[in-house]
Design a protein around this motif. Structure first.
Motif, mmCIF file in Angstrom:
data_model
loop_
_atom_site.group_PDB
_atom_site.id
_atom_site.type_symbol
_atom_site.label_atom_id
_atom_site.label_comp_id
_atom_site.label_asym_id
_atom_site.label_seq_id
_atom_site.Cartn_x
_atom_site.Cartn_y
_atom_site.Cartn_z
ATOM 1 N N GLY A 44 42.754 38.215 36.226
ATOM 2 C CA GLY A 44 42.836 39.280 35.222
ATOM 3 C C GLY A 44 42.483 40.658 35.746
ATOM 4 N N ALA A 45 42.834 40.950 36.985
ATOM 5 C CA ALA A 45 42.554 42.256 37.583
ATOM 6 C C ALA A 45 43.433 43.335 36.954
ATOM 7 C CB ALA A 45 42.786 42.203 39.097
ATOM 8 N N GLY A 46 42.976 44.585 37.082
ATOM 9 C CA GLY A 46 43.723 45.710 36.542
ATOM 10 C C GLY A 46 43.795 46.857 37.525
ATOM 11 N N PHE A 47 44.482 47.920 37.127
ATOM 12 C CA PHE A 47 44.682 49.100 37.956
ATOM 13 C C PHE A 47 43.352 49.639 38.475
ATOM 14 C CE2 PHE A 47 45.475 53.772 38.292
ATOM 15 C CZ PHE A 47 46.349 53.715 39.370
ATOM 16 N N ARG A 48 43.310 49.906 39.765
ATOM 17 C CA ARG A 48 42.168 50.436 40.513
ATOM 18 C C ARG A 48 41.005 49.457 40.696
ATOM 19 N NH1 ARG A 48 41.782 56.779 38.796
ATOM 20 N NH2 ARG A 48 43.705 57.385 39.840
ATOM 21 N N ASP A 49 41.139 48.225 40.203
ATOM 22 C CA ASP A 49 40.101 47.234 40.492
ATOM 23 C C ASP A 49 40.087 46.952 41.984
ATOM 24 O OD1 ASP A 49 39.102 46.823 37.939
ATOM 25 O OD2 ASP A 49 40.290 45.022 37.568
ATOM 26 N N ARG A 50 38.909 46.767 42.510
ATOM 27 C CA ARG A 50 38.763 46.322 43.895
ATOM 28 C C ARG A 50 38.623 44.807 43.847
ATOM 29 N NH1 ARG A 50 35.055 51.300 46.175
ATOM 30 N NH2 ARG A 50 36.805 52.756 46.244
ATOM 31 N N VAL A 51 39.415 44.148 44.685
ATOM 32 C CA VAL A 51 39.564 42.704 44.570
ATOM 33 C C VAL A 51 39.477 42.022 45.923
ATOM 34 C CG1 VAL A 51 40.986 42.893 42.480
ATOM 35 C CG2 VAL A 51 42.101 42.884 44.717
ATOM 36 N N ILE A 52 39.359 40.689 45.889
ATOM 37 C CA ILE A 52 39.465 39.868 47.094
ATOM 38 C C ILE A 52 40.787 39.126 47.002
ATOM 39 C CG2 ILE A 52 38.484 37.951 48.407
ATOM 40 C CD1 ILE A 52 35.741 38.790 47.307
#
Length: 87
Positions: free
Chosen positions: A48-56
């Motif tokens: 459920g990531a979104g715009f500008r989220d920092r993710v792995i």
């Protein structure tokens, strides 16, 4: 796995049936200091990531397992980063 930042999304109404219902996001690989490197890639979102989220992002065989076996995926977002500490 590598760090990345979500830069956008991809809408594909016609796709492999194993990807139906999956959200496709454009992610920019980042260094641990969050400096961009390389080219952006398309990753399937599992968290459920979104715009500008920092993710792995998991890649290769690990990405396929994150979705389900034998899904045509090269990259999958497997976590949203809350904080990062380097020593």
């Amino acid at each position: 796995m590598y760090l990345a930042e979500v830069k956008g999304n991809v809408v594909a109404t016609t796709k492999d049936k194993r990807l139906i219902g999956s959200k496709l996001l454009i992610v920019q690989p980042m260094s641990p200091g969050f400096e961009p490197y390389g080219n952006p890639v398309i990753a399937v979102d599992t968290v459920g990531a979104g715009f500008r989220d920092r993710v792995i992002v998991a890649s290769g065989g690990s990405a396929r397992v994150a979705i389900s076996e034998n899904t045509p995926v090269d990259a999958a977002i497997v976590a949203i980063i809350d904080s990062l500490e380097m020593y």
